[in-house]
Motif scaffolding. Sequence first.
Motif: not given
Length: 246
Positions: A1-7, A127-133, A176-182, A211-213
Amino acid sequence: MNISGNTILITGGGSGIGLATAKLLDQFENRLILVGRNKQKLQYAVSQLTNAEFFIADVTDPHDVQSLVKHAESEFPDLNILINNAGVAYTYSIQRIEDSFEKATAEINTNYLANVHLTTKLLPLLLKNNESAIINNSSVTALVPALKIPTYSASKAALHSFSQSLRYLLQAQSNVKVFEVLPPLVDTDFSKEIDGPKISPEKVAETILHGMETDTYEIFVGVAAELSKVVRNSPETAIKLLNQLA
């Protein structure tokens, strides 16, 4: 996913992994909201960033969560990344301590239930936004229990299971993407009472962004990657290895 321009909203953002991750994300023109209980830590953290603000909240308090969600909905309608990073751990032996139930309750509330609560409350916004995580900061102890922090390990195992369920449900039906950091043991105030080799929060943050990228949904940090392979073949061997390290 894009790691820039997010909130991006980060719980436990005033120090440790949360702040290290915020510093890296700050370099990629993201807008950051740091959440925590300690105003002084949050103020200092925000002073080190170019586009960040803070919100004081205890994520285990339903009233604080309600206030945080309302604030996000009104002030950050473009919120598209939630990083559940707040956590607590207690080092003790269940055989020798009388308040093990109280400690386990605090760990479950902070490390698991608070994540479930905030995630579900913010999900309509994501869920309202185009690319979420959603990024859940878990632990290698979700897969291999550490005997010095037994109920912490159990709380992270619960978070691991929830993260997997959430991933399969959301990614099949939404943006919506779901990441887990271990990560393994990290050198922060959080783990100062736990003995053993530790990695830096900056290393964890670097691995999170990579991992996000690359859309790596289970992000193993350092020796956690090797332990995850061992546990598939021999859980007993993995337990012995982790507890020798710790």
